[in-house]
Design an enzyme around this catalytic site. Structure first.
Site, PDB file in Angstrom:
ATOM      1  N   PHE A   1      41.821  20.017   2.777  1.00 11.85           N
ATOM      2  CA  PHE A   1      40.564  19.295   2.595  1.00 11.85           C
ATOM      3  C   PHE A   1      39.431  20.305   2.732  1.00 11.85           C
ATOM      4  O   PHE A   1      39.588  21.336   3.401  1.00 11.85           O
ATOM      5  CB  PHE A   1      40.403  18.211   3.667  1.00 11.85           C
ATOM      6  CG  PHE A   1      40.983  16.884   3.261  1.00 11.85           C
ATOM      7  CD1 PHE A   1      42.351  16.703   3.191  1.00 11.85           C
ATOM      8  CD2 PHE A   1      40.152  15.806   2.955  1.00 11.85           C
ATOM      9  CE1 PHE A   1      42.890  15.485   2.816  1.00 11.85           C
ATOM     10  CE2 PHE A   1      40.678  14.577   2.578  1.00 11.85           C
ATOM     11  CZ  PHE A   1      42.050  14.414   2.507  1.00 11.85           C
TER      12      PHE A   1
ATOM     13  N   ASN B   1      34.511  17.022  17.276  1.00 15.63           N
ATOM     14  CA  ASN B   1      33.783  16.732  16.031  1.00 15.63           C
ATOM     15  C   ASN B   1      33.916  15.246  15.724  1.00 15.63           C
ATOM     16  O   ASN B   1      34.520  14.497  16.488  1.00 15.63           O
ATOM     17  CB  ASN B   1      34.289  17.624  14.894  1.00 15.63           C
ATOM     18  CG  ASN B   1      35.744  17.363  14.582  1.00 15.63           C
ATOM     19  OD1 ASN B   1      36.116  16.289  14.136  1.00 15.63           O
ATOM     20  ND2 ASN B   1      36.594  18.350  14.869  1.00 15.63           N
TER      21      ASN B   1
ATOM     22  N   ASP C   1      36.981  25.475  14.535  1.00 18.55           N
ATOM     23  CA  ASP C   1      37.117  26.889  14.169  1.00 18.55           C
ATOM     24  C   ASP C   1      37.025  27.791  15.402  1.00 18.55           C
ATOM     25  O   ASP C   1      37.489  28.920  15.372  1.00 18.55           O
ATOM     26  CB  ASP C   1      36.036  27.277  13.154  1.00 18.55           C
ATOM     27  CG  ASP C   1      36.307  26.649  11.794  1.00 18.55           C
ATOM     28  OD1 ASP C   1      37.493  26.600  11.402  1.00 18.55           O
ATOM     29  OD2 ASP C   1      35.356  26.170  11.146  1.00 18.55           O
TER      30      ASP C   1
ATOM     31  N   LYS D   1      37.653  27.831  -0.681  1.00 18.40           N
ATOM     32  CA  LYS D   1      38.667  27.514   0.346  1.00 18.40           C
ATOM     33  C   LYS D   1      40.048  27.389  -0.285  1.00 18.40           C
ATOM     34  O   LYS D   1      41.046  27.818   0.285  1.00 18.40           O
ATOM     35  CB  LYS D   1      38.307  26.203   1.063  1.00 18.40           C
ATOM     36  CG  LYS D   1      37.259  26.421   2.134  1.00 18.40           C
ATOM     37  CD  LYS D   1      36.919  25.165   2.913  1.00 18.40           C
ATOM     38  CE  LYS D   1      35.734  25.474   3.817  1.00 18.40           C
ATOM     39  NZ  LYS D   1      35.091  24.313   4.378  1.00 18.40           N
TER      40      LYS D   1
ATOM     41  N   LYS E   1      35.136  21.122  37.280  1.00 19.30           N
ATOM     42  CA  LYS E   1      33.971  20.633  36.530  1.00 19.30           C
ATOM     43  C   LYS E   1      32.796  21.612  36.710  1.00 19.30           C
ATOM     44  O   LYS E   1      32.476  21.981  37.845  1.00 19.30           O
ATOM     45  CB  LYS E   1      33.599  19.240  37.051  1.00 19.30           C
ATOM     46  CG  LYS E   1      32.468  18.608  36.303  1.00 19.30           C
ATOM     47  CD  LYS E   1      32.185  17.219  36.864  1.00 19.30           C
ATOM     48  CE  LYS E   1      30.905  16.689  36.277  1.00 19.30           C
ATOM     49  NZ  LYS E   1      30.439  15.498  36.966  1.00 19.30           N
TER      50      LYS E   1
ATOM     51  N   PRO F   1      42.919  30.044  15.343  1.00 22.45           N
ATOM     52  CA  PRO F   1      43.609  30.425  14.101  1.00 22.45           C
ATOM     53  C   PRO F   1      43.325  29.403  13.013  1.00 22.45           C
ATOM     54  O   PRO F   1      43.118  28.217  13.314  1.00 22.45           O
ATOM     55  CB  PRO F   1      45.089  30.399  14.502  1.00 22.45           C
ATOM     56  CG  PRO F   1      45.168  29.573  15.728  1.00 22.45           C
ATOM     57  CD  PRO F   1      43.831  29.660  16.413  1.00 22.45           C
TER      58      PRO F   1
HETATM   59  O1  PMT Z   1      38.965  11.555  10.092  1.00 20.76           O
HETATM   60  P1  PMT Z   1      37.920  10.809   9.299  1.00 20.76           P
HETATM   61  O2  PMT Z   1      36.834  10.231  10.178  1.00 20.76           O
HETATM   62  O3  PMT Z   1      38.542   9.807   8.360  1.00 20.76           O
HETATM   63  O4  PMT Z   1      37.148  11.869   8.389  1.00 20.76           O
HETATM   64  C1  PMT Z   1      37.825  12.500   7.336  1.00 20.76           C
HETATM   65  C2  PMT Z   1      37.489  14.002   7.245  1.00 20.76           C
HETATM   66  C3  PMT Z   1      36.027  14.198   6.901  1.00 20.76           C
HETATM   67  C4  PMT Z   1      37.806  14.686   8.581  1.00 20.76           C
HETATM   68  C5  PMT Z   1      38.424  14.578   6.111  1.00 20.76           C
HETATM   69  O5  PMT Z   1      38.128  13.927   4.908  1.00 20.76           O
HETATM   70  C6  PMT Z   1      38.242  16.074   5.952  1.00 20.76           C
HETATM   71  O6  PMT Z   1      37.398  16.562   5.223  1.00 20.76           O
HETATM   72  N1  PMT Z   1      39.090  16.859   6.681  1.00 20.76           N
HETATM   73  C7  PMT Z   1      38.977  18.334   6.772  1.00 20.76           C
HETATM   74  C8  PMT Z   1      37.942  18.708   7.778  1.00 20.76           C
HETATM   75  C9  PMT Z   1      37.760  20.193   7.909  1.00 20.76           C
HETATM   76  O7  PMT Z   1      38.018  20.729   8.944  1.00 20.76           O
HETATM   77  O8  PMT Z   1      37.394  20.798   6.808  1.00 20.76           O
HETATM   78  P2  PMT Z   1      37.090  22.382   6.675  1.00 20.76           P
HETATM   79  O9  PMT Z   1      36.423  22.498   5.360  1.00 20.76           O
HETATM   80  O10 PMT Z   1      36.393  22.895   7.893  1.00 20.76           O
HETATM   81  O11 PMT Z   1      38.525  23.038   6.630  1.00 20.76           O
HETATM   82  C10 PMT Z   1      39.221  23.301   5.406  1.00 20.76           C
HETATM   83  C11 PMT Z   1      40.705  23.021   5.566  1.00 20.76           C
HETATM   84  O12 PMT Z   1      41.265  23.966   6.483  1.00 20.76           O
HETATM   85  C12 PMT Z   1      41.031  21.653   6.109  1.00 20.76           C
HETATM   86  O13 PMT Z   1      42.172  21.182   5.429  1.00 20.76           O
HETATM   87  C13 PMT Z   1      41.312  21.904   7.577  1.00 20.76           C
HETATM   88  O14 PMT Z   1      42.255  20.969   8.084  1.00 20.76           O
HETATM   89  C14 PMT Z   1      41.897  23.309   7.557  1.00 20.76           C
HETATM   90  N2  PMT Z   1      41.615  24.102   8.773  1.00 20.76           N
HETATM   91  C15 PMT Z   1      40.352  24.339   9.178  1.00 20.76           C
HETATM   92  C16 PMT Z   1      40.112  25.116  10.287  1.00 20.76           C
HETATM   93  C17 PMT Z   1      41.203  25.657  11.004  1.00 20.76           C
HETATM   94  N3  PMT Z   1      41.020  26.389  12.085  1.00 20.76           N
HETATM   95  N4  PMT Z   1      42.450  25.403  10.585  1.00 20.76           N
HETATM   96  C18 PMT Z   1      42.679  24.659   9.492  1.00 20.76           C
HETATM   97  O15 PMT Z   1      43.830  24.421   9.096  1.00 20.76           O
END
Ligand code: PMT
Length: 402
Positions: A322, A209, A278, A336, A288, A304
């Protein structure tokens, strides 16, 4: 807290020198006794008379001027002051400090003083990231010199990047924290995740990503600066590890899961800024994958959810998540926050210019389970981190009013 404090402001030759007038003015308004030493190059950017008027003290430039206050002036001043802040600190002065070169008034005082020294680096981002500058800064920090910033953003040379001098208010805040002895998070242990996980398809390709890691690295830096012992679990990025932070490198979501869970019981707070995949490919090809001209279907299996798992396991830890959204920002972030059982969620709309992935700045809202919400304007990611640290101190029950 500044009343009667004797502060030497060292000014070196960079365009940010004009901002130091505000630093001096703020310190004076807070009743500090301010002295100013400028390099010759600094006088090309701002007139000594301006800083003399603002500080209400003679400005020192030449080593062999007629003494203005004391005999063997640089030694007397070196002994007199409580703290020195060099702002802006060019790559040149950092080099001189690193090697102990004393060839003008300011560098001589810096060598002679035993007062704590702060530097606010300011330079073009390529100069800042040059290994020589980074090595000098690391050496100076090893000697106990504290860096304020630099920030990221638009630079006078027309580019964007790290190397902007921190804003005057932040420089004054750093000094305030020093005088107050406040390291809000001293004694706390923090874990931050950063970057985008990579899910291999074969030995040469992966699903990834757009995360650069900047947000998480900025948070790790400010947590460390606030006194927390900080571990950074980082997916691949190009960023230098913030000084003093322990970095653990991972590639995949599963590796991040293992690294975070293994340390969860040792820490007081986890900030999940990483963009965690995810899903991952169901099969990782050993060789390859060759093209054969026909369509292919990729089977994905869920990874997970690290944060949700921490939410289930947490005892006394504070969890900060986040939410990276492209629509219905607040409603999705709210969901969330509840689903993952976090104490604070940082919502960012990653479609907004100046926010989200890769940008040096972000535009975020902090959401709390009690319904409180703080909307922040666009600001660089270090500043977002500093706001987060304040809220975190509040969540730890500290009085965060300054
Ligand atoms: O790295 P940069 O270029 O500075 O960009 C910053 C950012 C956009 C990455 C950052 O600000 C941000 O939003 N990070 C969270 C990205 C994310 O995966 O968001 P989400 O809404 O999909 O996930 C929600 C939360 O669950 C996040 O805290 C994530 O870390 C966590 N998560 C998500 C999926 C997963 N399988 N496990 C997790 O712990």
């Amino acid at each position: 807290m500044f009343a009667g404090k004797k502060i030497l402001v060292g000014v070196t030759g960079g365009i940010a020198a004009y901002k130091v007038a505000e630093v001096i003015s703020r310190l004076r308004k807070l009743h500090a006794e301010v002295h100013v030493a400028m390099t010759k190059s600094a006088t090309e950017f701002i007139a000594p008379l301006t800083l003399q008027s603002l500080s209400a003290n003679p400005v020192h430039v030449e080593l062999f001027d007629e003494p203005k206050l004391w005999n063997v002036e640089h030694i007397a001043l070196a002994k007199h002051i409580d703290v020195v802040v060099v702002a802006p600190a060019t790559a040149n002065i950092l080099t001189k400090m690193a090697i102990g070169l004393a060839d003008d008034f300011l560098s001589t005082v810096l060598l002679a003083t035993r007062a704590p020294i702060f530097v606010a680096p300011a330079m073009n981002h390529a100069m800042y990231h040059h290994p020589a500058t980074q090595a000098n800064l690391a050496l100076l920090k090893d000697r106990g010199i504290q860096a304020i910033g630099p920030d990221t953003g638009f630079q006078a040379c027309g580019t964007e990047g790290d190397g902007r001098m921190s804003e005057p208010v932040e420089i004054v805040e750093s000094l305030a924290r020093f005088f107050a002895g406040v390291e809000w998070l001293k004694g706390k242990r923090a874990l931050v995740t950063a970057g985008g996980t990579q899910e291999p398809l074969d030995p040469v390709r992966y699903l990834g990503n757009r995360s650069s890691g900047r947000m998480g690295y900025a948070i790790a830096q400010v947590l460390q600066e606030a006194g927390a012992e900080t571990i950074l679990v980082s997916a691949p990025t190009d960023l230098p590890t913030p000084f003093g932070v322990t970095k653990l490198s991972v590639q995949t979501a599963l590796e991040m899961y293992d690294a975070v869970l293994a340390r969860f019981h040792e820490v007081d707070v986890v900030v999940m800024a990483a963009a965690v995949a995810d899903y991952r490919p169901a099969v990782q090809a050993e060789q390859k994958i060759k093209k054969n001209g026909s369509n292919r279907t990729l089977e994905l299996v869920p990874n997970p959810d690290i944060l949700a798992q921490l939410g289930r396991m947490k005892t006394s830890q504070i969890l900060i998540g986040f939410a990276a959204e492209t629509e219905n920002l607040l409603a999705n972030a709210q969901l969330k926050m509840q689903r993952k059982n976090v104490n604070l969620i940082v919502a960012n709309d990653v479609t907004k210019p100046g926010a989200g992935f890769g940008s040096p700045t972000n535009i975020v809202s902090f959401l709390f389970p009690d319904g409180r919400r703080i909307d922040l304007p666009q600001m660089n990611k270090l500043e977002v981190g500093r706001h987060l640290v304040r809220e975190l101190a509040g969540l730890f029950g500290m009085d965060i009013k300054e």
